[in-house]
Design a protein around this motif. Structure first.
Motif, PDB file in Angstrom:
ATOM      1  N   LYS A  52       0.764  -1.342   0.040  1.00 50.89           N
ATOM      2  CA  LYS A  52      -0.210   0.002   0.044  1.00 50.89           C
ATOM      3  C   LYS A  52       0.751   1.131   0.082  1.00 50.89           C
ATOM      4  CE  LYS A  52      -4.023  -2.274   2.134  1.00 50.89           C
ATOM      5  NZ  LYS A  52      -4.611  -2.616   3.400  1.00 50.89           N
ATOM      6  N   GLN A  95      -6.798   9.025  -5.658  1.00 47.41           N
ATOM      7  CA  GLN A  95      -7.651   8.149  -5.275  1.00 47.41           C
ATOM      8  C   GLN A  95      -8.902   8.419  -5.050  1.00 47.41           C
ATOM      9  OE1 GLN A  95      -6.254   6.088  -1.576  1.00 47.41           O
ATOM     10  NE2 GLN A  95      -7.636   4.476  -2.042  1.00 47.41           N
ATOM     11  N   ASP A 113     -11.929   2.930  -4.352  1.00 50.83           N
ATOM     12  CA  ASP A 113     -10.701   1.828  -4.923  1.00 50.83           C
ATOM     13  C   ASP A 113     -10.218   1.865  -6.222  1.00 50.83           C
ATOM     14  OD1 ASP A 113     -12.858   1.211  -6.252  1.00 50.83           O
ATOM     15  OD2 ASP A 113     -13.001  -0.788  -5.699  1.00 50.83           O
ATOM     16  N   THR A 114     -10.464   3.201  -6.848  1.00 50.52           N
ATOM     17  CA  THR A 114      -9.982   3.483  -8.221  1.00 50.52           C
ATOM     18  C   THR A 114      -9.105   4.792  -8.161  1.00 50.52           C
ATOM     19  OG1 THR A 114     -12.139   2.841  -8.924  1.00 50.52           O
ATOM     20  CG2 THR A 114     -10.684   4.269 -10.464  1.00 50.52           C
ATOM     21  N   TYR A 115      -8.078   4.535  -8.924  1.00 46.69           N
ATOM     22  CA  TYR A 115      -7.062   5.480  -8.808  1.00 46.69           C
ATOM     23  C   TYR A 115      -7.135   6.341 -10.422  1.00 46.69           C
ATOM     24  CZ  TYR A 115      -4.891   4.334  -4.789  1.00 46.69           C
ATOM     25  OH  TYR A 115      -4.766   3.836  -3.552  1.00 46.69           O
ATOM     26  N   TYR A 169      -9.078   5.347 -15.323  1.00 45.43           N
ATOM     27  CA  TYR A 169      -9.718   4.897 -14.199  1.00 45.43           C
ATOM     28  C   TYR A 169      -9.152   3.468 -13.796  1.00 45.43           C
ATOM     29  CZ  TYR A 169     -12.636   8.982 -14.838  1.00 45.43           C
ATOM     30  OH  TYR A 169     -13.415  10.023 -15.248  1.00 45.43           O
ATOM     31  N   ARG A 203      -8.305   0.344 -11.374  1.00 39.63           N
ATOM     32  CA  ARG A 203      -8.598  -0.408 -10.089  1.00 39.63           C
ATOM     33  C   ARG A 203      -8.112  -1.817 -10.238  1.00 39.63           C
ATOM     34  NH1 ARG A 203     -13.580  -3.348 -10.575  1.00 39.63           N
ATOM     35  NH2 ARG A 203     -15.043  -2.460 -11.903  1.00 39.63           N
ATOM     36  N   THR A 204      -8.147  -2.803  -9.180  1.00 33.79           N
ATOM     37  CA  THR A 204      -7.596  -4.118  -9.345  1.00 33.79           C
ATOM     38  C   THR A 204      -8.168  -4.817 -10.662  1.00 33.79           C
ATOM     39  OG1 THR A 204      -8.105  -4.177  -6.971  1.00 33.79           O
ATOM     40  CG2 THR A 204      -7.411  -6.291  -7.983  1.00 33.79           C
ATOM     41  N   TYR A 230      -8.558  -3.922 -13.510  1.00 36.37           N
ATOM     42  CA  TYR A 230      -9.535  -3.575 -14.342  1.00 36.37           C
ATOM     43  C   TYR A 230      -9.193  -1.778 -14.855  1.00 36.37           C
ATOM     44  CZ  TYR A 230     -14.203  -1.708 -15.951  1.00 36.37           C
ATOM     45  OH  TYR A 230     -15.377  -1.162 -16.403  1.00 36.37           O
ATOM     46  N   VAL A 231      -9.190  -1.582 -15.952  1.00 34.48           N
ATOM     47  CA  VAL A 231      -8.936  -0.035 -16.227  1.00 34.48           C
ATOM     48  C   VAL A 231     -10.069   0.453 -17.266  1.00 34.48           C
ATOM     49  CG1 VAL A 231      -7.190  -0.861 -17.974  1.00 34.48           C
ATOM     50  CG2 VAL A 231      -7.051   1.639 -17.122  1.00 34.48           C
ATOM     51  N   ILE A 244      -1.819  -2.797  -9.203  1.00 34.51           N
ATOM     52  CA  ILE A 244      -2.391  -1.126  -9.597  1.00 34.51           C
ATOM     53  C   ILE A 244      -1.366  -0.465  -9.926  1.00 34.51           C
ATOM     54  CG2 ILE A 244      -3.656   0.694  -8.779  1.00 34.51           C
ATOM     55  CD1 ILE A 244      -5.652  -1.233  -7.338  1.00 34.51           C
TER      56      ILE A 244
END
Lengths: 72, 182
Positions: free
Chosen positions: B81, B95, B98-100, B110, B112-113, B115-116, B147
């Motif tokens: 983290k 952030q 849970d998305t960056y 966008y 996230r784990t 998935y983009v 990520i």
């Protein structure tokens, strides 16, 4: 201060190489990085800037080997 | 008199328990440490050679040392983290839950784990979202570091999104296809 070549791992990170940048043979360091890259596809990124680098120099104190990504 | 005898018996039992059980616990710990020390001295005796991915760090010829400090790291998730926060700051990703959210010129990602989502042109109101899944070829890393890996790669090479979306294998950060030999 020693310089480190790291990669992400189950433990959070793994130090692949550690050396004194003032005295290390940088050709040897880059040769080992190239061998690791050829084997794993991971490429070096400077952790001070977040940028991918072609060759590690004495100025870089922390380099992250970033592994390939596949789409799925 | 009887309470005194009972106290002595209890004391003796405690002493016996300590020697028997504490000794039994100590022995496996010694065995666990011994191979690690052996491995360390093996590395010191070897010359420079290629590193094993995901394996133990390698020493080379006095110039390079292994990361023994890493062996004793306590919490890999926290470490991962911290890396993610650091890389989000480096790449300018923000952030949101849970998305960056990562901006690279006009494009917004966008992440996230695994998935983009991509908005190719943030200035274009007609622009639609595109999305794809991704996974690092190196499986042995916490999700936060997956990520972080995607953020670093997209920031440096946003065209990687199209390669991931094509689902045609794995790609290095420079966009070159990579096929593992093993």
């Amino acid at each position: 201060m020693n310089a480190k070549i790291l990669t992400f791992s189950l433990r959070g990170d793994t130090t692949l190489l550690e050396y004194d940048p003032a005295t290390a043979d940088m050709e040897e360091v880059n040769k080992l990085i190239a061998e690791y890259e050829a084997k794993t596809g991971a490429q070096p990124f400077d952790m001070a800037t977040g940028e991918r680098i072609e060759k590690v120099t004495r100025e870089q104190n922390e380099v992250l080997m970033v592994h390939p990504i596949a789409g799925g | 008199m009887a309470p005194a005898i009972l106290s002595v018996i209890a004391f003796l039992a405690l002493v016996v328990w300590r020697f028997v059980f504490a000794g039994a616990h100590r022995r496996p710990l010694t065995r666990a440490i011994a191979p690690r020390q052996q491995r360390h001295s093996d590395f010191l005796a070897e010359g420079p050679h290629i590193l094993e991915p995901g394996g133990a760090p390698v020493i080379a010829d006095g110039l390079l040392e292994n990361g023994a400090d890493d062996l004793d790291r306590l919490d890999p998730e926290d470490c991962a983290k911290r890396y993610l926060q650091r890389i989000a700051a480096l790449t300018g990703a923000a952030q949101m839950g849970d998305t960056y959210v990562l901006d690279v010129e006009k494009t917004r990602f966008y992440v996230r784990t695994r998935y983009v989502k991509r908005l190719r042109d943030t200035a274009d109101p007609e622009c639609a979202f595109e999305e794809t899944c991704f996974y690092p070829l190196h499986k042995d890393m916490p999700l936060a570091e997956e990520i972080a890996t995607a953020l670093l790669q997209l920031k440096n090479n946003p065209a990687l999104f199209d390669k991931w979306a094509a689902q045609s294998g794995a790609f290095r950060a420079d966009g070159q296809a990579f096929r593992p030999t093993q």
